[in-house]
Design an enzyme around this catalytic site. Structure first.
Site, PDB file in Angstrom:
ATOM      1  N   LYS A 137       9.598   9.347 -29.347  1.00  0.00           N
ATOM      2  CA  LYS A 137      10.289   8.163 -29.856  1.00  0.00           C
ATOM      3  C   LYS A 137      11.798   8.359 -29.911  1.00  0.00           C
ATOM      4  CE  LYS A 137       6.445   6.187 -32.244  1.00  0.00           C
ATOM      5  NZ  LYS A 137       5.886   5.526 -33.416  1.00  0.00           N
ATOM      6  N   GLU A 174      14.361   4.946 -40.602  1.00  0.00           N
ATOM      7  CA  GLU A 174      14.659   3.578 -40.150  1.00  0.00           C
ATOM      8  C   GLU A 174      14.637   2.643 -41.351  1.00  0.00           C
ATOM      9  OE1 GLU A 174      12.618   3.195 -35.711  1.00  0.00           O
ATOM     10  OE2 GLU A 174      11.751   2.145 -37.420  1.00  0.00           O
ATOM     11  N   HIS A 179      -3.920   0.391 -38.450  1.00  0.00           N
ATOM     12  CA  HIS A 179      -3.080   0.526 -37.249  1.00  0.00           C
ATOM     13  C   HIS A 179      -3.854   0.326 -35.956  1.00  0.00           C
ATOM     14  CE1 HIS A 179       0.253   1.878 -39.724  1.00  0.00           C
ATOM     15  NE2 HIS A 179      -0.634   2.601 -40.393  1.00  0.00           N
ATOM     16  N   ARG A 210       1.011   2.179 -20.059  1.00  0.00           N
ATOM     17  CA  ARG A 210      -0.333   2.017 -19.477  1.00  0.00           C
ATOM     18  C   ARG A 210      -0.740   0.553 -19.592  1.00  0.00           C
ATOM     19  NH1 ARG A 210      -2.454   0.865 -24.439  1.00  0.00           N
ATOM     20  NH2 ARG A 210      -1.773   2.248 -26.105  1.00  0.00           N
TER      21      ARG A 210
END
Lengths: 510, 177, 510, 177
Positions: free
Chosen positions: C116, C200, C235, C292
């Site tokens: 990330k 963040e 999630h 993907r």
């Protein structure tokens, strides 16, 4: 919107309408004949009432019984589907008289369009293009000869009340005309109780292309694009597609505008279809209007993204069309295969009976509208349409390949179906090139099946034959069941010649 | 397990198609994994699973085949992918083996209903002479009238079909001798 | 185009890829673990090879065995599907080394997007909007406190190598920050072998919206519209739709352009998805890129009319994209339900086992991508996704009603599924109003099931209860089979408490 | 045919839902057409067809219902449309009637595996005391770890589950007394 409607039909179209109703929160009432108690439309509806014995004339065509069920159940409207009472103006009138909304056009529009000659007179006033010929029945053989001289041979004689090829004669020369007219008139009289016959220029190798329209009860009429329906056997459509491989945007707009004029001239409301004959120069001529939902409506749904049954219900409930002509987007390509219970190896004999195994396709771009299920006994009393398999693709090529893939997944045992016919059509060079006309399918069927002459194909066949041999042994080991012992009556009738093939002539009764 | 198997090829189940008709000899024996299979003396190792009734998944040397079995009153077919094969299977040790009858063109022949339907009319009377291919009975099903024809030249010995009566597939309609 | 490819996956996605290959004339090779011999992908492929025992680490994740099968079978390319090896850059590299085309981006792009923080640095250069915060791991708690002060609380701590919620901490005040950072770092170390954690600004009630892109190997990149994926549990996405109820054409174009910039900055090729967090003011922030095909790609296929797997194959074969950005038409609305083998009455416990009855929906606007069939034994070794049911409609309302109808037709017995959950979602007022965020589903599940307080509902319940009673008697008469006698082992274990409900905590392992 | 039937309502098969639990008495008798059905003394005429295994099409006063039967090792459910009902069916004349067991909170309780899976670890030892709801065993299936809990306060008399072992639904994992 209606709270409850009655569906005066059976098979895949009854199921399709039930689904639309469920999607709109409308309760459904169906009727069924004695042999349809376990049919899918009875399983899936909210209410179901028996209306008589198997023959349609004693059940699905009995207006009185159907209206009685509508009243008893509190249905506010009746959807007639296609076939049966769908184009019967008397039924539409009887519904109106009983205070039940008929989901379709008015009896007046149906009457107007029901007679080819009266429709023609009305349409000519509206500037609709016709195949050159008479717009009324021939008074005499002399009149026929004069008109034929003017428009040029070959000409076609047609019964005014006709349909399904009855009372039709193709005439190549003046010498043939008189006797052809007489036999057409007598056949028309026998078949329809009306000997009126008219004459038209015969279109050589015509395409059959039709335009879908929708009209609300507030004066708004739109067209939704054409369907190519040239692939027919005995005047029965077999495979349809949208768009037509030969129609470009300009021709589509022109056909659409004519179709809207036709509908408006007939004060038409709800869903309808204008059929055109198209000649080799792409001239199109009005043929007739079908005042109902067509079997092949799904290809239009897939290319426009609209649901025609939802829209039929909304129009019948008095709503305005929720979009304008300019909102209609045609995208991609869709093809429909009509899966019939008939035997391709046996001159397409009908094949009712029990479905013992059913494997059905799914996945991307595949829509399946079906009235059958594994274990169901397909009755012998109704037309042989079991299901429709519709493929959608970004383009025609993809739609073809999708359907070919889905047909590969489709398997029906216990009865015969025409699934293998579609494999042949989809792989045929002329079909792939879009070279179609109403004689296409007869020509294809007259050809021998693909020869498989090449050595590669032969070795592949030998390989598959060996696999078939091994598989039959493995089945016998893993899942023994004496072949031939399933059907008691046949077993008792003694040894059955397995390669005996009846080659009987089959007559279309409709 | 030993079987004698005759396979007739048909091109995709469509019209026509050629027949090979050679009989195969198949021996099947359970192996540690899968089956040892001897087809006309040639040995192949196969892996077979029945995911459901009448459907067989076969692996042969990595090649995967889904085979569907279609059984009717009169026939046994194997569909390998979308290619159909007519199959006759005989177990040499069993008396209940499947017999191919009717290949004898002599003697009385039963004319069977090929489908359920309703007898509409008779086209000949008992004891009349008929040609091969001549219509005997008309059976209606699914809004179509279908003429059932004589498989051979001969005399109509007996007509069992009655106009108006319902018939089931395999019912004897008439006997031609 | 390739003549033969290997599919390194199982379940519905392997079947979906097999279908695409058959539609393009490409032969398929699949691999399977010991418990998957009878799985649908093995039944449907042209070739199939066993690669080991049930655990994925010993079969579907074994690069060496898969590449060995590719070589033995002569497969020219490998489609990895989703999950398993699909985002494994080492595998993509191993394919390249073995001379087999990996159908997906280059190992370089995958590596870049796999971390990330490195992705963030690259994307910031390209002007991609990010949630305010650090683009690299925090060196110290002090640095964390300074950044948090600048961007404002609440803040989110995230593991750089993370996913699935591991190593994530929501911090509301300065006091909590230090200990949250320590625990996030140690969890990240344990879970990913990498303790790097960044900070963040926490987005309150965010939506999760993603943008599909396609890039060929000739420098052409297009976007195909967004998908709203806010409905998640643990999630895991549960239901996705296209378009998002809150995205208008201008926002769509802006998101699409950013997504194309992201892809180009990563020299990305093939199909990929850029995930965004969207706040209540409709600001969108880059979250990550999935390198993907996504599980939810069908909703984009239905709204664009394109086939993403066909396009993946064409791109991998070196073809140019067959259309430009301006050719992409988004029409209608599509919603996908992920049918999982889990028990809604039992805290969504997984529910592998044998499928004893399977009734599957079809008809207008319904696409079904499935890996299951009646009689199949769902293994306990893989994730619980059985099938995807996708509904298309002219608008969102119609798509919702279509799915509701199709779910009514769907029936799975023998194992438990989450089908009933979708009925709840589709009938929920907030869902119907499009009021969604990533906390939506937890809130819905925390509510009691619809109360049914009204008298009308009660009398309806009583009626249905009486029908259930009659039906159970009729079943006993018509199709007797001793309940509970089917499963031998359970029967032997003595009487089973039928209302005993284990309420165990279930941990997502992925 | 006479049955005693207990039906427990569940709201759409979703979470929660209320139970009525009143026992019904059902008498079924073949009529000239369909069945004469007496439910708690009230007579209704029904028409019933089984289109396939575990699916029943029922017509009652024109209303059509498709009912699906779901049978597991432990339960019997009827789905009327998309509403699920748990059903207990007793044939008063039969000894092989379905028994509702385990309603007794006293005595030893077997803890059964609710799904196929693999035992990951034990959370308590034999003879330890546990609270109601305390985790006993962790079973993994489909990439999820699921804690199987004690239904009552008591002592773990015996643990049959072994870490690493596969379990089938209904297998006894432990006994709490």
């Amino acid at each position: 919107m209606f709270k409850k409607i009655l569906i005066a039909n059976r098979g895949e179209i009854a199921v399709r309408i039930i689904r639309a109703c469920r999607e709109m929160g409308i309760a459904t009432v169906v009727v069924y004949s004695d042999v349809d108690r376990a049919a899918l439309h009875v399983r899936k509806s909210d209410e179901a009432y028996p209306i008589g014995p198997a023959p349609a004339a004693e059940s699905y065509l009995r207006m009185d019984k159907i209206l009685d069920v509508a009243k008893r159940s509190g249905a506010e409207a009746i959807h007639p589907g296609y076939g049966f009472l769908s184009e019967n103006a008397k039924f539409a009138q009887a519904c109106a008289d009983a205070g039940v909304k008929f989901i379709g056009p008015s009896p007046h529009s149906m009457n107007l369009m029901g007679s080819k000659t009266s429709a023609r007179r009305e349409m000519e006033k509206a500037g609709v293009p016709f195949v050159p010929g008479t717009s009324r029945g021939l008074a005499s053989a002399e009149e026929g000869e004069q008109v034929a001289e003017r428009i040029g041979y070959p000409v076609m004689l047609k019964a005014a009340a006709g349909g399904g090829g009855k009372g039709m004669r193709l005439v190549h020369t003046r010498q043939e005309l008189r006797s052809a007219l007489e036999s057409a008139q007598s056949e028309a009289q026998r078949s329809f109780g009306d000997s009126e016959v008219y004459i038209e220029k015969a279109i050589v190798n015509p395409r059959h292309i039709e335009m879908q329209v929708l009209a609300d009860e507030h004066g708004n009429t739109v067209w939704l694009g054409e369907r190519e329906c040239s692939i027919q056997r005995r005047h029965q459509k077999v495979l349809e597609e949208a768009p037509s491989p030969i129609v470009d945007p300009d021709m589509r707009r022109r056909m659409g505008e004519v179709a809207v004029r036709v509908a408006q001239a007939a004060s038409y409301t709800n869903a309808g279809t204008i059929e055109f004959l198209v000649d080799e120069q792409k001239n199109f001529y009005f043929l007739e209007m079908n005042t109902r939902l067509q079997v092949e409506h799904p290809v239009t749904e897939l290319t426009t993204g609209l649901d025609l049954v939802h829209l039929q219900l909304r129009i019948a409930a008095g709503e305005k069309l929720p979009f304008a002509q300019s909102d209609v987007q045609i995208r991609g390509h869709a093809i429909e295969c009509r899966i019939y219970a008939e035997d391709p190896d046996n001159n397409y004999f009908p094949s009712p009976g029990k479905i013992t195994v059913l494997l059905q396709p799914a996945g991307p771009g595949i829509r399946r509208d079906s009235g059958m299920y594994e274990g169901w006994n397909v009755p012998m009393d109704y037309d042989p349409l079991l299901a429709k398999l519709i493929g959608y693709g970004t383009d025609r090529q993809q739609a073809i390949m999708r359907l070919d893939r889905a047909l590969y997944e489709y398997f029906v045992a216990g009865i015969k179906t025409n699934i293998s016919l579609f494999r042949r059509i989809l792989r045929d060079d002329d079909f792939r090139a879009g070279k179609l006309d109403t004689g296409y399918l007869d020509r294809l069927l007259a050809k021998a099946a693909p020869a498989g002459a090449s050595a590669a194909r032969d070795s592949q066949s030998t390989k598959l034959e060996r696999i078939a041999a091994i598989a039959s042994g493995m089945f016998a080991v893993l899942e023994p069941s004496a072949p031939g012992s399933k059907n008691g009556s046949a077993g008792e009738a003694g040894p059955v010649p397995s390669n005996w093939k009846q080659k009987g002539r089959a007559e279309a009764l409709r | 397990m030993v079987y004698e198997i005759v396979v007739s090829g048909e091109a995709g189940g469509g019209a026509g198609g050629e027949t090979s008709g050679k009989p195969h000899r198949l021996e099947l024996e359970k192996a540690a994994e899968g089956w040892e299979c001897r087809l006309d003396g040639q040995v192949v190792h196969i892996d077979a699973v029945l995911p459901r009734r009448d459907v067989l998944s076969l692996l042969v040397d990595g090649h995967a085949y889904e085979i569907k079995r279609e059984q009717t009153a009169t026939d046994l077919h194997m569909w390998v992918g979308s290619t159909r094969f007519a199959v006759e299977l005989r177990d040499p040790r069993s008396l209940r083996s499947r017999q191919k009858a009717g290949s004898d063109e002599k003697g009385p022949k039963k004319i069977l209903a090929p489908m359920p339907g309703r007898v509409v009319r008779l086209l000949v009377a008992e004891n009349s002479e008929v040609e091969a291919g001549q219509g005997i009975v008309v059976v209606e099903a699914m809004k179509m009238q279908n003429e059932i024809k004589s498989p051979k030249k001969g005399v109509v010995k007996k007509i069992m079909a009655t106009p108006g009566a319902a018939v089931n597939p395999g019912d004897v309609l008439a006997i031609v001798e």
